[in-house]
Scaffold this motif. Structure first.
Motif, PDB file in Angstrom:
ATOM      1  N   SER A   1       2.220  -1.577  -1.318  1.00 15.19           N
ATOM      2  CA  SER A   1       2.111  -2.776  -0.469  1.00 15.19           C
ATOM      3  C   SER A   1       0.755  -2.825   0.221  1.00 15.19           C
ATOM      4  CB  SER A   1       3.164  -2.738   0.645  1.00 15.19           C
ATOM      5  OG  SER A   1       4.352  -3.321   0.226  1.00 15.19           O
ATOM      6  N   ARG A   2       0.125  -4.004   0.189  1.00 15.83           N
ATOM      7  CA  ARG A   2      -1.114  -4.190   0.959  1.00 15.83           C
ATOM      8  C   ARG A   2      -0.747  -4.364   2.435  1.00 15.83           C
ATOM      9  NH1 ARG A   2      -6.002  -5.832  -0.443  1.00 15.83           N
ATOM     10  NH2 ARG A   2      -5.379  -6.518  -2.527  1.00 15.83           N
ATOM     11  N   GLU A   3      -1.461  -3.659   3.288  1.00 16.17           N
ATOM     12  CA  GLU A   3      -1.195  -3.767   4.728  1.00 16.17           C
ATOM     13  C   GLU A   3      -2.228  -4.689   5.364  1.00 16.17           C
ATOM     14  OE1 GLU A   3       0.556  -0.565   7.944  1.00 16.17           O
ATOM     15  OE2 GLU A   3      -0.842   0.133   6.429  1.00 16.17           O
TER      16      GLU A   3
ATOM     17  N   ILE B   1       2.547  -1.917   9.089  1.00 17.73           N
ATOM     18  CA  ILE B   1       3.933  -1.644   8.669  1.00 17.73           C
ATOM     19  C   ILE B   1       4.477  -0.419   9.414  1.00 17.73           C
ATOM     20  CG2 ILE B   1       5.352  -0.896   6.691  1.00 17.73           C
ATOM     21  CD1 ILE B   1       3.510  -2.721   4.935  1.00 17.73           C
ATOM     22  N   ASP B   2       5.607  -0.621  10.144  1.00 18.48           N
ATOM     23  CA  ASP B   2       6.229   0.502  10.859  1.00 18.48           C
ATOM     24  C   ASP B   2       7.570   0.903  10.234  1.00 18.48           C
ATOM     25  OD1 ASP B   2       8.014  -1.458  11.631  1.00 18.48           O
ATOM     26  OD2 ASP B   2       7.344  -1.561  13.713  1.00 18.48           O
TER      27      ASP B   2
ATOM     28  N   ILE C   1       8.034  -4.537   7.794  1.00 16.26           N
ATOM     29  CA  ILE C   1       8.386  -3.742   6.604  1.00 16.26           C
ATOM     30  C   ILE C   1       7.621  -4.221   5.370  1.00 16.26           C
ATOM     31  CG2 ILE C   1      10.690  -3.164   7.504  1.00 16.26           C
ATOM     32  CD1 ILE C   1      11.828  -5.329   5.577  1.00 16.26           C
ATOM     33  N   GLY C   2       7.539  -3.339   4.373  1.00 15.14           N
ATOM     34  CA  GLY C   2       7.002  -3.700   3.060  1.00 15.14           C
ATOM     35  C   GLY C   2       8.169  -3.914   2.100  1.00 15.14           C
TER      36      GLY C   2
ATOM     37  N   ASP D   1      14.011 -10.816  13.736  1.00 16.58           N
ATOM     38  CA  ASP D   1      14.373  -9.384  13.797  1.00 16.58           C
ATOM     39  C   ASP D   1      13.381  -8.553  12.999  1.00 16.58           C
ATOM     40  OD1 ASP D   1      16.842 -10.134  15.063  1.00 16.58           O
ATOM     41  OD2 ASP D   1      17.552 -10.759  13.095  1.00 16.58           O
ATOM     42  N   ILE D   2      12.967  -9.128  11.844  1.00 13.81           N
ATOM     43  CA  ILE D   2      12.163  -8.355  10.880  1.00 13.81           C
ATOM     44  C   ILE D   2      11.065  -9.236  10.318  1.00 13.81           C
ATOM     45  CG2 ILE D   2      12.264  -7.309   8.554  1.00 13.81           C
ATOM     46  CD1 ILE D   2      14.089  -5.507   9.706  1.00 13.81           C
ATOM     47  N   VAL D   3       9.873  -8.638  10.132  1.00 12.91           N
ATOM     48  CA  VAL D   3       8.776  -9.301   9.422  1.00 12.91           C
ATOM     49  C   VAL D   3       8.582  -8.554   8.114  1.00 12.91           C
ATOM     50  CG1 VAL D   3       6.317  -9.870   9.430  1.00 12.91           C
ATOM     51  CG2 VAL D   3       7.627 -10.059  11.546  1.00 12.91           C
ATOM     52  N   LEU D   4       8.640  -9.294   6.995  1.00 14.41           N
ATOM     53  CA  LEU D   4       8.368  -8.683   5.682  1.00 14.41           C
ATOM     54  C   LEU D   4       6.948  -9.035   5.279  1.00 14.41           C
ATOM     55  CD1 LEU D   4       8.948  -7.333   2.954  1.00 14.41           C
ATOM     56  CD2 LEU D   4      10.082  -9.426   2.220  1.00 14.41           C
ATOM     57  N   SER D   5       6.119  -8.011   5.147  1.00 13.31           N
ATOM     58  CA  SER D   5       4.742  -8.215   4.707  1.00 13.31           C
ATOM     59  C   SER D   5       4.719  -8.178   3.178  1.00 13.31           C
ATOM     60  CB  SER D   5       3.850  -7.113   5.283  1.00 13.31           C
ATOM     61  OG  SER D   5       2.536  -7.278   4.813  1.00 13.31           O
ATOM     62  N   ALA D   6       4.449  -9.333   2.579  1.00 16.42           N
ATOM     63  CA  ALA D   6       4.443  -9.426   1.105  1.00 16.42           C
ATOM     64  C   ALA D   6       3.129 -10.058   0.657  1.00 16.42           C
ATOM     65  CB  ALA D   6       5.640 -10.255   0.643  1.00 16.42           C
ATOM     66  N   ALA D   7       2.032  -9.488   1.178  1.00 13.69           N
ATOM     67  CA  ALA D   7       0.704 -10.064   0.923  1.00 13.69           C
ATOM     68  C   ALA D   7      -0.005  -9.320  -0.208  1.00 13.69           C
ATOM     69  CB  ALA D   7      -0.117 -10.015   2.201  1.00 13.69           C
TER      70      ALA D   7
END
Length: 465
Positions: free
Chosen positions: A148-150, A156-157, A162-163, A264-270
């Motif tokens: 996953s690109r951060e 991301i914690d 999350i990834g 509640d949650i952030v999904l990083s999908a970059a």
């Protein structure tokens, strides 16, 4: 005592690495694979396969919720989120065991540990007990994949930000989720969680979702996703995420100014970034540019005897691309003369619902390239099979060169279109013209008839529109 000298060592056992190793063994090369994690890599364990298992559960749940449309009454269906995740992990585990079997069957030595290449065609492997062993080979393939690109604004914690890997094994279903990025990974998870009952917001930096697809596909998916209750923010950027409270406060910069979203949650999908760190590339002197290992058309690096395939080299970061590259690479090593990969004819698939599949140029790209075009489009609303299946959303769009009838691109959105795109890839490889495609008899009733009908539409011969 296992050997330390091989004809070929492959570092990484994903769909690039393990496929390359099996093909090498078939061609008579004494082969070893080095793997620090699970055999099968991200694809089998944390990517393509387990996500498809999750998406199947979402599809089944969606079917049950719309059972009345098919004349069937189902009472009080509920999703067991833990059971769905457990099934997905079971599918992944079964696939990984399958790769273990294939490597054993092909007499490939599996070396567990972290592989670091050294000069002199050597690989140093550090195992779980920190023991280092050096192996040598005439040829070494680097197939270490990607992660996953951060983004700087979203570290991301694994709890609140999350990834994709964490998104597969959450212990409970979030009430609200913000998905950042609308490529295949973001779109698939957005569909999964929204279907399960999560309130989903998609934030996309570019001006439309699934931005690599044809503009008409993006427009159709956006309309369907909004209808399904998702919020879609395009031309928008997440500038900060505050995780101090119980949930997340997400600051989004839009054309109209700043907005704050709570979830509640952030999904990083970059997107993804290649795994190049601590692999020994600098020690050997292998050329890396813009985060990718530089290779020729047969995946040779600038250093003799060292090759690289898959997500670590330029090109689409897709499992089927890595496998094709691995096969071409080892066939060349074994003295055969394979044709280089045609990167203009690689299919891309997104497994949301409806599915998306495409190959070749979009209409915009074909116009940009200076072609005069014939466009053929056939909606699934006019397909008998789609009507019978209750899957009338979407269409097939074909882009032809007006002058020679060459099929420049195909863009499909609808049920099961990921199973239909291979036909287009094959006909493009064989350089079939629009007229030949129209005269290729397709079975009735099938979704695939829409391909023949779209070709006919391009030439004003369509029957069912």
């Amino acid at each position: 005592m296992s050997s330390t000298k091989f004809d070929l060592i492959v570092v990484g056992s994903g769909p690039g690495g393990y496929v390359a190793a099996i093909r090498a063994s078939q061609l008579g090369l004494k082969t070893a694979v080095v793997e620090a994690a699970e055999l099968g890599g991200i694809c089998l364990n944390w990517g393509c396969i387990p996500t498809k298992a999750l998406l199947k559960s979402a599809q089944v749940f969606e079917y049950i919720n719309h059972a009345a449309d098919y004349g069937i009454t189902v009472a009080d269906a509920s999703a067991d989120f833990t059971g769905i995740v457990k099934r997905s992990r079971g599918v992944a585990d079964g696939m990984s065991k399958g790769v273990t079997f294939l490597l054993k069957k092909n007499k490939i030595e599996v070396i567990k540990g972290w592989g670091k290449i050294q000069s002199g065609k050597k690989v140093e492997v550090t195992d779980s007990e920190d023991t280092k062993t050096v192996y040598s080979a005439d040829n070494i393939i680097i197939a270490t994949g990607a992660r996953s690109r951060e983004l700087p604004s979203m570290k991301i914690d694994k709890k609140k930000i999350i990834g994709y890997r964490d998104a597969m094994v959450l212990d409970k279903m979030p009430k609200k989720m913000v998905v950042v990025g609308s490529g295949a990974i973001g779109i698939e998870f957005a569909y999964f969680y929204a279907t399960m009952g999560t309130e989903v917001t998609i934030v996309e930096f570019l001006d439309r979702i699934v931005p690599v697809e044809d503009a008409e596909v993006s427009k159709t998916l956006e309309k369907l996703y909004k209808k399904a209750g998702m919020t879609i923010m395009t031309s928008s950027e997440v500038t900060a995420v505050d995780t101090k409270g119980t949930g997340c406060k997400v600051t989004v910069k839009t054309a109209k100014g700043e907005e704050t979203l709570e979830c509640d949650i952030v999904l990083s999908a970059a997107g993804v970034v290649s795994n190049l760190e601590n692999c020994g590339l600098e020690d050997v002197g292998i050329l890396v540019e813009k985060g990718k290992i530089q290779v020729d058309e047969y995946y040779k690096t600038n250093m003799p005897g060292y090759y690289a395939i898959g997500d670590v080299v330029p090109g689409p970061a897709l499992a089927h691309v890595a496998s094709a590259e691995g096969i071409i690479c080892v066939e060349k090593i074994a003295g055969q003369n394979p044709a280089p990969l045609d990167y203009g004819n690689i299919p891309g698939c997104t497994y949301c619902s409806p599915e998306i599949a495409s190959v070749g140029m979009t209409e915009a790209k074909a116009k940009e390239a200076g072609y005069e075009l014939r466009i053929g489009k056939f909606p699934f609303s006019a397909s008998g099979k789609a009507s019978a299946a209750g899957a009338k959303d979407g269409f097939v769009k074909l882009v032809f060169d007006k002058k020679y009838g060459e099929l420049l691109g195909a863009h499909l959105i609808g049920a099961n279109v990921t199973e239909m795109i291979a036909e287009i890839v094959a006909v493009r490889k064989l350089e079939i013209t629009g007229h030949e495609l129209i005269k290729t008899v397709h079975p009735h009733p099938t979704m695939s008839e829409a391909i023949m009908e779209a070709a006919a539409a391009a030439y004003d011969e369509v029957i069912h529109l």
